[in-house]
Scaffold this motif. Structure first.
Motif, short mmCIF file in Angstrom:
data_model
loop_
_atom_site.label_atom_id
_atom_site.label_comp_id
_atom_site.label_asym_id
_atom_site.label_seq_id
_atom_site.Cartn_x
_atom_site.Cartn_y
_atom_site.Cartn_z
N ASN A 233 0.81 -1.22 0.00
CA ASN A 233 0.00 0.00 0.00
C ASN A 233 0.84 1.26 0.00
O ASN A 233 1.95 1.30 0.56
CB ASN A 233 -0.92 0.03 1.22
N TRP A 234 0.28 2.31 -0.56
CA TRP A 234 0.91 3.63 -0.47
C TRP A 234 1.04 4.02 1.00
O TRP A 234 0.12 3.82 1.81
CB TRP A 234 0.05 4.68 -1.18
N GLN A 322 -5.90 -11.55 -1.96
CA GLN A 322 -6.46 -10.25 -2.32
C GLN A 322 -7.00 -10.18 -3.73
O GLN A 322 -7.78 -9.29 -4.04
CB GLN A 322 -5.42 -9.15 -2.07
N SER A 323 -6.60 -11.07 -4.60
CA SER A 323 -7.15 -11.07 -5.96
C SER A 323 -8.32 -12.05 -6.11
O SER A 323 -8.83 -12.24 -7.21
CB SER A 323 -6.05 -11.43 -6.97
N ASN A 360 -7.78 3.19 -3.19
CA ASN A 360 -7.95 1.80 -2.74
C ASN A 360 -9.31 1.31 -3.23
O ASN A 360 -10.32 1.34 -2.50
CB ASN A 360 -7.85 1.71 -1.22
N SER A 361 -9.35 0.85 -4.47
CA SER A 361 -10.63 0.51 -5.10
C SER A 361 -11.34 -0.63 -4.39
O SER A 361 -12.57 -0.67 -4.33
CB SER A 361 -10.40 0.16 -6.57
N ALA A 367 -17.02 -0.32 0.96
CA ALA A 367 -17.75 0.78 1.60
C ALA A 367 -19.00 1.14 0.81
O ALA A 367 -20.07 1.39 1.39
CB ALA A 367 -16.83 1.99 1.73
N ASP A 368 -18.90 1.16 -0.51
CA ASP A 368 -20.06 1.48 -1.35
C ASP A 368 -21.15 0.40 -1.23
O ASP A 368 -22.34 0.70 -1.19
CB ASP A 368 -19.65 1.62 -2.82
N ALA A 369 -20.72 -0.85 -1.16
CA ALA A 369 -21.68 -1.96 -1.13
C ALA A 369 -22.54 -1.97 0.12
O ALA A 369 -23.66 -2.48 0.09
CB ALA A 369 -20.93 -3.29 -1.26
#
Length: 386
Positions: A233-234, A322-323, A360-361, A367-369
């Motif tokens: 991560n960044w 993660q994938s 962070n898609s 969060a959107d879901a």
């Protein structure tokens, strides 16, 4: 006195440190959204003896004065582990930081930042990032959206004027960190519920509570997953054992087994999620002081917290998963179980997730879901100082 020049000097004495701590309470006193941090905890954060982060970092605190009156403060600091990280992850060689900034006016802000840059440059740094107060794991970023409501536990808050003052110094936007809020009194959407139900039928998956009686072991499991999950991560800087030990001591009173979950796949711990009751709601009236009787109120609250808001500050899934679709499934299962517990046992009606990197898609999709919305945005700025 108003026309006197601003001078900046290092914090040296015990009185200087007290002035450094106390200034924030004066500057933010009229902001109804500000939550005064406990002075005793803040003092530990800036003390190398009490903050394990200093085992791989060094820093200097500064006070700004005008006519003998303190008008601002700032820290300048270098994290040796951040210097070792790949440049494409945000930090790397030559990167120094400033943070803990408070200022009465733009002139004071300019003098403070200039002094922090000078200190960093003298240490060989070629780039300044800020505000980061002080570790990236503590309170990174300047609040630029969401000044109208109080921050949750372990999140920062600052006056809205700071954004213009900092940008006027030539600092450019580097990264946004977002927090999301949602109504946890409502069930998650049907799609999320179906994904959770599918996971519950999978005999390979187990979502368990942490065992507070084996706190050290559980902390090690979470640290191992987190350092693996976040390593690409960044802004990632690995947490050291001393940091984990120090944070563990501080956070253990806030560990409630129903609010921290570890996901196991065929018996292997592969993911975790931490939620905390928002202690800021309890301490906001304290004015930063536990004496004479606020410590009793806090102990009572910690024994059985009632908090309108629960915050999810950290979650992670091992990189090897993660994938896969398991990432979202495990996340939905953990957050669903935590949601039910916070509502039924702690009286929560509101949840906050974050911070989340603006690119962070995967986390943004989660969060959107669950129908959450961005409620606060923090910005980390950068400027070359070579």
């Amino acid at each position: 006195m108003a026309n006197a020049p601003v001078t900046v000097r290092p914090v040296v004495t015990k009185a200087d440190r007290k002035a450094f701590i106390d200034l924030a309470y004066r500057i933010n006193a009229k902001d109804p959204a500000w939550v005064p941090p406990l002075k005793s905890e803040f003092a530990k954060m800036i003390d190398p003896k009490d903050n394990g982060w200093f085992s791989h970092a060094e820093g200097q605190l500064f006070l700004a004065e005008r006519g003998g009156r303190v008008t601002g403060r700032i820290s300048a600091h270098i994290d040796t582990l951040a210097l070792e990280m790949p440049v494409e992850q945000g930090f790397g060689p030559g990167t120094g930081f400033w943070g803990l900034v408070e200022a009465e006016d733009a002139e004071t802000m300019a003098a403070l930042v200039a002094q922090a840059e000078a200190w960093l440059k003298a240490k060989g740094m070629t780039r300044a990032l800020g505000p980061v107060s002080m570790s990236v794991w503590e309170e990174p970023g300047l609040l630029v959206r969401g000044h109208d409501h109080s921050p949750t536990i372990m999140m920062g808050h600052n006056l809205p004027e700071y954004q213009g003052w900092i940008e006027a110094l030539g600092y450019r936007h580097l990264k946004s960190l977002l927090t999301y809020e949602l109504d946890v009194s409502k069930e998650f959407p049907p799609l999320v519920q179906r994904i959770v139900a599918q996971g519950e039928r999978n005999p390979s998956i187990r979502i368990r509570e942490v065992d507070k009686g084996k706190f050290h072991r559980e902390a090690q499991i979470i640290l191992d997953i987190m350092n693996d999950a976040w390593s690409g991560n960044w802004g990632f800087v690995p947490l050291t054992q001393r940091e984990v030990d120090d944070v563990g001591k501080k956070m253990k009173p806030l560990v409630y087994k129903e609010m921290i979950r570890i996901a196991e796949l065929d018996g292997e711990p592969v993911a975790f999620m931490i939620a905390l009751p928002d202690m800021n709601e309890a301490i906001k009236p304290f004015g930063g002081n536990l004496l004479p009787f606020n410590w009793i109120k806090l102990l009572r609250w910690l024994h059985r917290p009632r908090a309108r808001t629960a915050r999810v500050p950290l979650m992670g899934v091992r990189k090897k998963l993660q994938s896969s679709r398991l990432t979202m499934q495990l996340a939905f299962m953990m957050i669903s179980y935590i949601r039910r517990a916070t509502v039924s046992q702690y009286g929560s009606t509101r949840g906050e997730i974050g911070w989340i990197l603006d690119d962070n898609s995967g986390m943004i999709a989660i969060a959107d879901a669950i129908n959450s919305q961005v409620n606060r945005e923090y910005v980390i700025y950068e400027r070359p100082i070579a």
